[in-house]
Design an enzyme around this catalytic site. Structure first.
Site, PDB file in Angstrom:
ATOM      1  N   ASN A   1      -3.923   8.856   4.265  1.00 28.43           N
ATOM      2  CA  ASN A   1      -2.726   8.295   4.900  1.00 28.43           C
ATOM      3  C   ASN A   1      -2.725   8.379   6.420  1.00 28.43           C
ATOM      4  OD1 ASN A   1      -1.657   7.818   2.328  1.00 28.43           O
ATOM      5  ND2 ASN A   1      -0.601   9.789   2.263  1.00 28.43           N
TER       6      ASN A   1
ATOM      7  N   HIS B   1      -6.375  -5.973  -2.438  1.00 28.03           N
ATOM      8  CA  HIS B   1      -7.214  -6.069  -1.245  1.00 28.03           C
ATOM      9  C   HIS B   1      -7.535  -7.516  -0.874  1.00 28.03           C
ATOM     10  CE1 HIS B   1      -8.849  -1.663  -1.340  1.00 28.03           C
ATOM     11  NE2 HIS B   1      -7.559  -1.741  -1.093  1.00 28.03           N
TER      12      HIS B   1
ATOM     13  N   HIS C   1       0.349   4.320  -2.617  1.00 28.85           N
ATOM     14  CA  HIS C   1       0.070   5.689  -2.183  1.00 28.85           C
ATOM     15  C   HIS C   1       1.207   6.636  -2.551  1.00 28.85           C
ATOM     16  CE1 HIS C   1      -3.516   5.271   0.753  1.00 28.85           C
ATOM     17  NE2 HIS C   1      -3.546   4.300  -0.149  1.00 28.85           N
TER      18      HIS C   1
ATOM     19  N   ARG D   1       0.828  -1.209   0.000  1.00 32.19           N
ATOM     20  CA  ARG D   1       0.000   0.000   0.000  1.00 32.19           C
ATOM     21  C   ARG D   1       0.868   1.268   0.000  1.00 32.19           C
ATOM     22  NH1 ARG D   1      -3.386   2.517   4.399  1.00 32.19           N
ATOM     23  NH2 ARG D   1      -5.122   3.559   3.349  1.00 32.19           N
TER      24      ARG D   1
END
Length: 317
Positions: free
Chosen positions: A93, A192, A65, A61
């Site tokens: 975040n 996910h 990001h 992740r």
């Protein structure tokens, strides 16, 4: 786990020329300057995941990001300072992204074998791949040669990272803005299949929406009350939360996606067909995911003399 691992053996993939930056990054970038970087990162990631299985999802992740905010440049790793307002406190975040200490550890180990050579952005990219592999997913050849940004963008982090409340149209648009296709988006959403989410980001979905299996919703509500417990965690994939497989897509087909944005991929829209394919064929998902990760890693990297190679990932040199 056995099913996923058996698939890896036949999916060692090399993807070249997938994006507009073809030629700037290459898989042999550190062969002469830091030949042991890949094995060093891999060993550190494996140790971090052995300590905490959830860390694999967190490192994956972090890379995502990072790349969605002005490209894959390590900007998400920068701490706030007098001169920099970092991205760590952005809405997507804050109290959510994690794994910074693991990246610090990896960076210190890499610096010990080749000081000032390997960028934090490349370490993030390698760590994401190694996390997927460590949890049973596919491997791919990572393109290298990114350099680190000198600054960050809180506002871009707030605007560019897709929200868990996004509908299908917004998801397609968000990924398209980064040069990623709808196929890339659906494949990357399969990340996910590992990790967890906080109650606050899926509460509305499990209490107020209709495109969700009622039995599944009730089971999740036990750990996510209508009020309070905002930071309580639930697995994004209840069946195999620390195994990288295609169960995520099977869950979507039974209306058991934890996030609103997850279930949007199978809700009578244009993504339904691809979700069905992935739910039926894990190898196809693995192949497309590996390709999409290469594409994502190619978003606007700093190369050549742009940026720098940070010696400390949390601050510019």
């Amino acid at each position: 786990m056995t099913r996923a691992l058996s698939s890896i053996a036949c999916i060692t993939l090399i993807f070249l020329g997938f994006s507009k930056v073809n030629g700037q990054l290459n898989s042999t970038f550190y062969d002469s300057t830091c030949p042991n970087v890949s094995s060093t990162v891999q060993a550190a990631v494996q140790q971090a995941i052995a300590n905490e299985a959830r860390m694999g999802a967190s490192l994956l992740r972090l890379h995502f990001h990072d790349c969605f905010v002005n490209g894959c440049d390590g900007s998400i790793l920068l701490d706030d300072s007098v001169n920099i307002t970092g991205e760590k406190t952005a809405g997507p975040n804050n109290n959510s992204v994690r794994g910074f200490d693991v990246i610090d550890t990896i960076k210190s180990q890499v610096e010990a074998i080749c000081s000032g050579v390997v960028s934090c952005a490349d370490i993030l990219t390698l760590a994401a791949r190694d996390s997927v592999v460590a949890l049973g997913g596919p491997t791919w050849t990572v393109q290298l040669g990114r350099r680190d940004s000198l600054t960050a963008s809180l506002s871009t982090a707030n605007s560019n990272i897709p929200a868990p409340t996004s509908n299908l149209s917004a998801l397609i648009s968000s990924f398209s803005n980064q040069g990623l296709s709808t196929q890339d988006m659906i494949a990357l959403s399969g990340a996910h299949t590992i990790g967890q989410a906080r109650c606050t980001v899926f509460r509305t979905h499990i209490y107020n929406e209709t495109n969700i299996n009622s039995t599944f919703a009730s089971s999740v509500q036990a750990n996510c009350p209508l009020s309070g417990g905002d930071n309580n965690l639930s697995p994004l994939d209840l069946q195999t939360p620390t195994t990288f497989d295609n169960d995520y897509y099977m869950n979507l087909m039974s209306q058991s996606g934890l996030l609103h944005s997850d279930q949007e991929l199978f809700n009578g829209g244009s993504a339904d067909s691809q979700v069905t394919t992935y739910s039926n064929n894990q190898n196809t998902f693995f192949t497309d995911f590996a390709s999409a990760m290469v594409n994502m890693g190619n978003i606007n990297p700093l190369t050549g003399s742009s940026g720098e190679v940070r010696t400390n990932c949390r601050k510019p040199n």
